[in-house]
Design a protein around this motif. Sequence first.
Motif, PDB file in Angstrom:
ATOM      1  N   ALA A  29      16.147 -32.280  89.114  1.00  0.00           N
ATOM      2  CA  ALA A  29      16.696 -31.021  88.710  1.00  0.00           C
ATOM      3  C   ALA A  29      15.610 -29.881  89.217  1.00  0.00           C
ATOM      4  CB  ALA A  29      17.021 -31.016  87.248  1.00  0.00           C
ATOM      5  N   GLY A  30      14.500 -30.440  89.052  1.00  0.00           N
ATOM      6  CA  GLY A  30      13.265 -29.354  89.385  1.00  0.00           C
ATOM      7  C   GLY A  30      13.125 -28.675  88.392  1.00  0.00           C
ATOM      8  N   GLU A  31      13.878 -28.224  87.356  1.00  0.00           N
ATOM      9  CA  GLU A  31      13.339 -27.452  86.106  1.00  0.00           C
ATOM     10  C   GLU A  31      14.066 -27.758  84.957  1.00  0.00           C
ATOM     11  OE1 GLU A  31      13.311 -23.135  86.804  1.00  0.00           O
ATOM     12  OE2 GLU A  31      14.679 -23.070  85.037  1.00  0.00           O
ATOM     13  N   ARG A  54       8.735 -39.137  88.025  1.00  0.00           N
ATOM     14  CA  ARG A  54       9.737 -39.651  88.862  1.00  0.00           C
ATOM     15  C   ARG A  54      10.014 -38.188  89.821  1.00  0.00           C
ATOM     16  NH1 ARG A  54      14.460 -42.902  85.689  1.00  0.00           N
ATOM     17  NH2 ARG A  54      13.360 -44.328  84.890  1.00  0.00           N
ATOM     18  N   ALA A  55       9.983 -37.154  89.224  1.00  0.00           N
ATOM     19  CA  ALA A  55      10.127 -35.995  90.199  1.00  0.00           C
ATOM     20  C   ALA A  55       8.918 -36.102  91.289  1.00  0.00           C
ATOM     21  CB  ALA A  55       9.991 -34.525  89.337  1.00  0.00           C
ATOM     22  N   GLN A  56       7.670 -36.410  90.931  1.00  0.00           N
ATOM     23  CA  GLN A  56       6.814 -36.530  92.053  1.00  0.00           C
ATOM     24  C   GLN A  56       7.110 -37.575  93.148  1.00  0.00           C
ATOM     25  OE1 GLN A  56       3.294 -37.143  89.565  1.00  0.00           O
ATOM     26  NE2 GLN A  56       2.846 -34.954  89.312  1.00  0.00           N
ATOM     27  N   LEU A  62       8.063 -30.716  88.812  1.00  0.00           N
ATOM     28  CA  LEU A  62       9.256 -30.589  87.907  1.00  0.00           C
ATOM     29  C   LEU A  62       8.613 -29.329  86.776  1.00  0.00           C
ATOM     30  CD1 LEU A  62      12.112 -31.388  86.366  1.00  0.00           C
ATOM     31  CD2 LEU A  62      10.557 -33.110  85.066  1.00  0.00           C
ATOM     32  N   GLN A  63       9.419 -28.110  86.738  1.00  0.00           N
ATOM     33  CA  GLN A  63       8.856 -27.208  85.727  1.00  0.00           C
ATOM     34  C   GLN A  63       9.712 -27.396  84.573  1.00  0.00           C
ATOM     35  OE1 GLN A  63       6.982 -24.528  86.327  1.00  0.00           O
ATOM     36  NE2 GLN A  63       6.516 -25.385  88.211  1.00  0.00           N
ATOM     37  N   LEU A  64       8.781 -27.279  83.372  1.00  0.00           N
ATOM     38  CA  LEU A  64       9.288 -27.534  82.023  1.00  0.00           C
ATOM     39  C   LEU A  64       9.165 -26.343  81.307  1.00  0.00           C
ATOM     40  CD1 LEU A  64       7.163 -30.686  81.138  1.00  0.00           C
ATOM     41  CD2 LEU A  64       9.755 -30.681  82.089  1.00  0.00           C
ATOM     42  N   THR A  82      -2.428 -30.612  80.787  1.00  0.00           N
ATOM     43  CA  THR A  82      -2.676 -30.416  82.167  1.00  0.00           C
ATOM     44  C   THR A  82      -1.641 -31.305  82.914  1.00  0.00           C
ATOM     45  OG1 THR A  82      -4.369 -32.160  82.052  1.00  0.00           O
ATOM     46  CG2 THR A  82      -5.211 -29.909  81.762  1.00  0.00           C
ATOM     47  N   LEU A  83      -1.148 -31.932  82.652  1.00  0.00           N
ATOM     48  CA  LEU A  83      -0.115 -33.073  83.471  1.00  0.00           C
ATOM     49  C   LEU A  83       1.159 -32.416  83.499  1.00  0.00           C
ATOM     50  CD1 LEU A  83      -1.339 -36.628  82.264  1.00  0.00           C
ATOM     51  CD2 LEU A  83      -1.977 -35.290  84.435  1.00  0.00           C
ATOM     52  N   LEU A  84       1.622 -31.910  82.119  1.00  0.00           N
ATOM     53  CA  LEU A  84       2.761 -31.262  82.150  1.00  0.00           C
ATOM     54  C   LEU A  84       3.001 -29.783  82.433  1.00  0.00           C
ATOM     55  CD1 LEU A  84       3.840 -33.035  78.753  1.00  0.00           C
ATOM     56  CD2 LEU A  84       4.665 -33.650  80.857  1.00  0.00           C
ATOM     57  N   ARG A  85       3.986 -29.493  83.188  1.00  0.00           N
ATOM     58  CA  ARG A  85       4.076 -28.131  83.859  1.00  0.00           C
ATOM     59  C   ARG A  85       4.782 -27.363  82.906  1.00  0.00           C
ATOM     60  NH1 ARG A  85       4.324 -28.278  90.245  1.00  0.00           N
ATOM     61  NH2 ARG A  85       4.472 -26.022  89.502  1.00  0.00           N
ATOM     62  N   PHE A  86       4.177 -26.683  81.570  1.00  0.00           N
ATOM     63  CA  PHE A  86       5.119 -26.109  80.856  1.00  0.00           C
ATOM     64  C   PHE A  86       4.788 -24.482  81.145  1.00  0.00           C
ATOM     65  CE2 PHE A  86       3.965 -29.147  77.328  1.00  0.00           C
ATOM     66  CZ  PHE A  86       5.351 -29.714  77.417  1.00  0.00           C
TER      67      PHE A  86
END
Length: 89
Positions: A29-31, A54-56, A62-64, A82-86
């Motif tokens: 989805a990307g987001e 999986r997105a990488q 993948l934007q959260l 730092t790994l999750l893009r919140f």
Amino acid sequence: MTASMQVNGALDFKHVPQWLDKAKELAAAGELDLAGVTRADSAGLALLLELTRRAQALGKPLQLRNPPAQLVELSRFFGLDTLLRFTDR
């Protein structure tokens, strides 16, 4: 083009298997809009890490978006922020 998908309900040990059934679609989805997440635990964080991985693998970030405070606090506690893009909108 980035598509946004809603994630609603619990991201916990009981419900993560249901979300994993949709992992391919969610990762692509990307987001993901997390505003509807009502509860989360370490299994929910593991799910978000797997979706990010999986997105990488697909070559896209993948934007959260709009994570609830509980999810942000858990990610900080485990050192995963730092790994999750919140991001907030």
